[in-house]
Each structure stands twice: as C-alpha cells, then as structure tokens.
Design an enzyme around this catalytic site. Structure first.
Site, PDB file in Angstrom:
ATOM      1  N   SER A 566       4.108  11.103   2.880  1.00  0.00           N
ATOM      2  CA  SER A 566       5.395  10.856   2.247  1.00  0.00           C
ATOM      3  C   SER A 566       6.518  11.099   3.274  1.00  0.00           C
ATOM      4  CB  SER A 566       5.549  11.722   0.997  1.00  0.00           C
ATOM      5  OG  SER A 566       6.580  11.246   0.190  1.00  0.00           O
ATOM      6  N   ASP A 652       2.886   2.607  -5.823  1.00  0.00           N
ATOM      7  CA  ASP A 652       3.719   3.767  -5.507  1.00  0.00           C
ATOM      8  C   ASP A 652       5.187   3.393  -5.702  1.00  0.00           C
ATOM      9  OD1 ASP A 652       4.944   6.010  -4.478  1.00  0.00           O
ATOM     10  OD2 ASP A 652       3.764   6.066  -2.646  1.00  0.00           O
ATOM     11  N   HIS A 687       1.771   7.256  -6.036  1.00  0.00           N
ATOM     12  CA  HIS A 687       2.168   8.047  -4.871  1.00  0.00           C
ATOM     13  C   HIS A 687       1.086   9.051  -4.489  1.00  0.00           C
ATOM     14  CE1 HIS A 687       5.106   9.363  -1.986  1.00  0.00           C
ATOM     15  NE2 HIS A 687       5.100  10.607  -2.435  1.00  0.00           N
TER      16      HIS A 687
END
Length: 717
Positions: A566, A652, A687
C-alpha cells in the site's frame, strides 16, 4: 500487447500517449489507458500478465506449497476466541479445520451475586458445541458460491434479539446490510445496498444507523433506517461535504448517544445526537475550526466529556470539560487537564468503564495500557496511572473490551515471538489473569530472538529497527535479509507474532522491520517528519537503514529483498528508483506507485482525503513539484532494476490496480536490466487480497516464496 501464455516473454502494453498538465508542467503518460477496468483489452492484458508471472515463477510452486503447508501445520485450525460478556450473553467465534471463515456464536450468561463468577468466561470445547449455543453468523455458509466474502461489521440491539451485519462479495468495500431476527433465525425484509463500515442500533431497537460513501468511496453520510420501512425513505442524520474529511460514528459508553466524527490526519470535528430524545438535533461539541485532532468520551450522567486532544500537545493530552463548555465557541484553555502532555509518551486514546479511564499510550515505541481511577479525576486527589507489567522488552498491549458495568477490562497482548494472548485485568485490585495464549503447533519461542537496532539517517536522525532471526544463525558473517517498511498515516509497525514469518526465519533469513519516519512509533513528530514536504525522509530512512545492516555486517549485500504494501508499496517504488543496486528483489504489495496521478484527480476513490497526508498538488505547485520528484511512476529511469513483483487486486478501491499495472509497463519499457518484473493481479479480491484464511496463506506463501527464491534460501536450515 502480446500474449504471454506459457513462455517467458513479458506482455507489452501498447503506448497510447495522454498528457497530464498542471502548473505549466506537461507529463506524457503512455499507459493511462489501462485505467479502463471494464475494457476487455485491459482485462486480457492483466490476464496475460498473470500468465507471464505464472511462467516466470513456476519453479517457485514447490516452495509455495511448502510454505503454505508449514503455515497450515503450525496453525491450530479448530479453535475459538475467549468469550466476551455483553448484556447477558457470552459472545465468541469458532474456527474449524478445513473452513476458511469463522463462525459467530453466543451462549447465555448467568447472574449471581459474585462478580468474579459472573465475569469469568465459561470453558468451551473447541471441538464441540454447547447444548445451548447459538450460531449468529456462519461465514462459511454466507461465503458459499461467492467469489469473495468479507464482513464489514456487526451490531446487536439492546435486547440481543436483532443482529445487523454487512457483507461484501466483490472486495470493493461496498457492503449489503442485512438484519437477522435471532429468535427465529430469519432475515428481516430490510436490505440496504451500498453501506460502508459502521453500524449501531438505537436504544429502543427501532432504528439502525449506518454510513454510505460518495462516488469517490469516501464515507460522507450517516443515515437512519427505521425497521420495516423502505430504505429509500431512510433519514439523513449527518452529511460531510468536505472532500478531505472522513465521516464515522460510534456510540457513547452508555450507548444512548450517537457520537459523530469527521476528520483527517490533521484535524477533526465531533458532534452528538441524543438517541433517547426523538426531537433531539445533532449538537456540535468540538468544531473543526479549532484545528484539533481529538476524541471524546461522554461521562455517563455527569454532564462532562473526557477529551483526548493535541492542543499545544503534539503527543496528545487528556482534559475534562463540562458539556455546556463545548460547542462552536469552545476554548481548550477552559478545559481541565487530566493527563498532561509528555514529549516521550504518545496518548493514543481513552475508553471509559464505571470506575476507571483506560489509557492507550505509546512509550519506547511500544503500545501499552494504563488505568486511571475516575475517583478524584481532575482534582488534587487524582491518583497516578497504573500500568500492568509484561515480560517482553518489545510488545504490543491494547485494550479490546471495556464497558461501564464490567468489573474488568480485556487486553490483547503479543510480541514478535509471543503468540497472541488474552488477559483480563480486574479493576478493583489490578490483578492480571491470562485467559488464553493462541496455540501454535511445532513452535519453540526459544529458537528465535527479536532485538532493537538503530540506524543513522543522513541528517543524523536515529531510526529504530526491529531485527528478528533464529538464535542459532551465525551473525558473525553476513546473512540474507528480508527488510520491510511502511511509514505513512502515523501507522506504527508494532511488535506482533506471525506464523508465516517463522518459515522465512527457518530458512536462515533475518527479518528486519525499519520504523521509518512517517509512522507513529516515536510520537507525533516522527509522523510529521515523514509526511507532505518531508515525505522523502521515509524513503531515505529506508535506504540508510539498508546501508546500515550492510555496513554493520548483518546483511549480505548480494542478498537483500525489500517488502512493503500500500503506502509501503510507494516506499518500495521510491527505493527502487533511488537505490536499485542495494536490493536483490523488491516486492510491492497493492503499491501506491502512481500517487501523483491519483491525488491530482479528486474524483478518484479517496484521492481528496490524501491531501492531508501528501499535500494538495492541485493547488500548490510546490507540492506538485515535490511529489513529482519522488512519485515512483514518474521517476522510472534508464537503469538496471532488480527483480520486482507487483501484487494487486482488480477490485481494490484504496489503491487501484492501474497503478502497479502502469508502473510495471514503464519499468519494462525504460529499465535497462535483465531481471524479470512481474505483475500479479487477484481478479476477485480487494485491498487485502483474496478472502478467507487459506487464500490469505497462499498469498503470503507466494510473496515469501518470491523473496526466498531471490535470496537463494529455499531450504530449511
């Protein structure tokens, strides 16, 4: 674009130039067309990338199988959580061997005149259900036939006969809300689509409160659904129109007031709604104009609020204020200090019980729990906080349960080589009772050691490192290293046990976590020095720490793999551009590598919320230039990059798949090296990747196999 099928020729994305123009700067983007998620050409390209990745990493499959099997073998699959008591019931979760999801259960509690007996959890067999045990939700049944499954939240009404819960079957974090009658086991006809995290019932059980998101996936509205009515008629309770503010809510400790909060990483606002008065209106408590980060606990029946805030207190302090002192014109100078600011202690938040304030604090990088008696609070008779002691030097202790009527609180505890524990802390005498330590098969903690090291940044800043390894590893000679970092949003990489990591250590690899600036490990200033126009400190800290583990003789300079996800994936992209020669391979999970493009478009999911973290490049040329100077996609150059794996998910909504897809295409186009660069896309995930614990283990095994293969450490030592 070419088919990669089963050969080792990477797909070639077509170059279709588009121009992004801001502040007099024209950036030519050849791969923006990959953003068209519904395009068959884009989907085919992602599938071709997956085929190429499969071909390049095919030889790692036996290692992946080994890692998965080791994780599975060490995990006690049939297990249950420690029951927690809420309003006359003991609630707990079960997991069963062969089942990917947990089952939510409860059993009726008994009431006697002995609080110790009443609040001591029942002993429950992990293998057998109790005769009176109720199943509230079976995740395995709910997930059956679905490509993805995730629970977004659950809420019980006061009487314990209604359960509201949210389900996501795509991975995009837009949930469907259902309400279950626990007496009949049937679903009510009330079904609401497009719900976000956060649920609560009104005290009279007539209404359920929930949040929804706008077109950018930002939670912007709180709505109230009256049971039995059409969802189209749901009442709008609060709307947050500032695109840079995230909206949420919670219940007060007595569950009679809806606490509404809007905020970002720099300031927040809190309002309240009295749920016991049908004529009540939303009342402002602390306005955003004060520019404070804060949290509020209402003191039941006292007309007071306990406020954790950063007014002239970067690491936060705790104050007490009368409700009539709050509102649009409130002044923090009028609030009464309860816990003063300290330069070396960060106050993370508070929870109220009937007799104590529970403080979450961070000291010496570690999260800790403290008790502060309500008696005498805010007066000269106020007692000093009490902190339970634990044996590990580096650990994480967090409060997980505290209620007004409970004579105890529950604490979760873990360390790098201490599996998760559950403690009950009795408030009257502060005695600590261990309720459970998560069982782990084939594990001896004495085989491993975790130590603190410190690297020195170029500007002289000392950077903490966590170094984990096997005790029997010979550190008199350099060893292979897997080095991990994150460094954004004031998130701390706290000590915690992980079964998958053992398989890495057991292959003779040293696992290093770099606590770079931008995280929260050393207080608010540590975060501020790694955000906005200081963001490059995050990247240089990681590079300097890598050099430190080499120069100290710990790391073999020819065998270092970097890992991050991320915002940590942005870190991976930045260090790939800055110092590719230091790394044998880089693994970037759901990486935020096209940060500037995303933040320049406020219509993209969550982009406007990022302005408080990175700056606003739309309004500020200085921010634009600074971000462009480090954003990984813009800074790919003609140099030899190491082996790179970018891992993403099609659905995501936090970091779009297009960012790593574009990045990989440009790395292949511009880079001059021969090392393979691969893109792995989970076509049915979000995600966090695919859903279910087995798929999660497979994902972790894939990442670690890529790292171990790159390090030449495929065999157990």
């Amino acid at each position: 674009m070419t088919d990669a099928s089963l050969n080792n020729t990477p797909p070639v994305a077509a170059k279709r130039p588009t121009t992004r123009s801001f502040h007099g700067d024209d950036f030519i983007d050849n791969y923006e067309w990959l953003r068209e998620k519904t395009s068959p050409e884009v989907i085919n390209h992602l599938k071709a990338e997956n085929d190429y990745t499969d071909a390049v990493t095919a030889a790692q499959q036996p290692l992946r199988d080994d890692l998965f099997n080791e994780i599975k073998a060490r995990t006690v699959e049939t297990d249950l959580s420690v029951p927690v008591r809420r309003r006359g019931w003991w609630y707990f979760t079960r997991s069963a061997e062969g089942k990917p999801y947990t089952v939510q259960c409860r059993v009726k509690a008994t009431d006697t005149s002995d609080p110790v007996a009443d609040w001591t959890p029942p002993v429950i067999d992990a293998e057998q259900s109790l005769p009176a045990e109720e199943v509230l939700l079976d995740g395995n049944a709910l997930a059956e036939g679905q490509p993805f499954f995730s629970l977004g939240g659950m809420a019980l009404n006061e009487d314990g006969n209604l359960l509201a819960y949210c389900v996501d079957n795509a991975g995009d974090e837009r949930f469907t809300l259902y309400i279950k009658d626990l007496k009949t086991g049937q679903l009510l006809p009330d079904v609401i689509e497009g719900v976000f995290y956060g649920l609560a019932f009104s005290p009279d059980s007539s209404t359920v409160f929930y949040t929804v998101v706008d077109e950018t996936w930002r939670p912007n509205q709180i709505r109230a659904h009256r049971l039995g009515t059409d969802a189209a008629e749901d009442q709008l309770i609060f709307e947050e129109n500032d695109p840079g503010m995230w909206l949420g809510f919670d219940l007060s400790p007595d569950r009679k007031v809806l606490m509404i909060s809007s905020g970002n990483s720099e300031y927040s606002e809190t309002s309240m709604l009295d749920l016991t008065d049908s004529n009540a209106a939303v009342t402002l408590l602390v306005p955003r104009d004060l520019g404070l980060l804060h949290g509020i606990d209402l003191m039941p029946a006292a007309g007071q609020a306990l406020i954790t805030h950063d007014y002239q207190a970067p690491n936060n302090m705790v104050s007490l204020a009368n409700i009539d002192q709050l509102g649009k014109d409130t002044s923090p100078e009028q609030w009464q200090s309860v816990v003063a600011h300290e330069d070396t202690v960060k106050i993370e938040g508070t929870i109220l019980t009937g007799s104590h304030v529970i403080l979450s604090v961070r000291r010496d990088t570690c999260e800790r729990v403290q008790l502060l008696a309500l008696e005498g609070l805010g007066t000269a008779a106020q007692a000093a906080p009490i902190e339970p002691e634990f044996e590990d030097e580096l650990f994480t202790a967090s409060p997980t349960f505290a209620e007004l009527d409970a004579p105890l609180i529950r604490i979760s505890y873990t360390a790098d080589f201490t599996p998760a524990r559950v403690y009950d802390l009795w408030l009257e005498d502060q005695s600590l009772v261990l309720r459970k330590q998560t069982p782990v098969n084939d594990y001896a903690p004495s085989k491993y050691v975790s130590t603190r090291d410190w690297a020195t940044a170029a500007d002289g800043t000392k950077i903490p490192l966590t170094v984990m390894r096997r005790v029997d590893l010979d550190t008199s000679v350099p060893q292979p290293v897997l080095i991990y970092g994150y460094g954004s949003y004031e998130a701390s990489m706290d000590p915690g046990f992980g079964i998958p990591r053992l398989s890495v250590l057991d292959r003779g690899v040293i696992f290093v976590i770099v606590h770079v600036r931008g995280g929260g490990e050393l207080g608010r200033d540590w975060y501020l020095k790694g955000k906005k126009l200081h963001k490059k400190n995050t990247f240089t800290d990681f590079v300097d720490s890598t050099k430190h583990v080499i120069d100290s003789g710990l790391a073999d300079p020819q065998r270092i793999v970097a890992l991050g996800g991320s915002a940590g994936g942005l870190l991976m992209g930045a260090i790939a551009n800055m110092a590719p020669q230091l790394y044998t391979a880089i693994i970037a999970q759901v990486p935020f590598v096209d940060a500037l493009t995303s933040i320049l478009d406020p219509d993209l999911p969550l982009s406007a919320l990022e302005w408080e973290e990175w700056g606003n490049p739309i309004e500020s040329k200085e921010v634009y230039d600074y971000m462009k100077s480090y954003s990984p996609y813009e800074n790919v150059t003609a140099q030899a990059y190491p082996k790179i794996a970018a891992v993403t998910s099609l659905n995501d909504t936090r970091v779009l798949y297009v960012e790593p897809a574009k990045w990989v295409a440009k790395l292949r186009e511009v880079g001059t090296g021969e090392a393979p660069i691969v893109l792995k896309t989970e076509m049915d995930g979000g995600h966090g990747g695919a859903s279910g614990r087995y798929e999660s283990w497979k994902s972790r095994a894939w990442d670690y196999a890529f790292a171990l293969d790159s390090l030449g450490c495929t065999k157990l030592i």
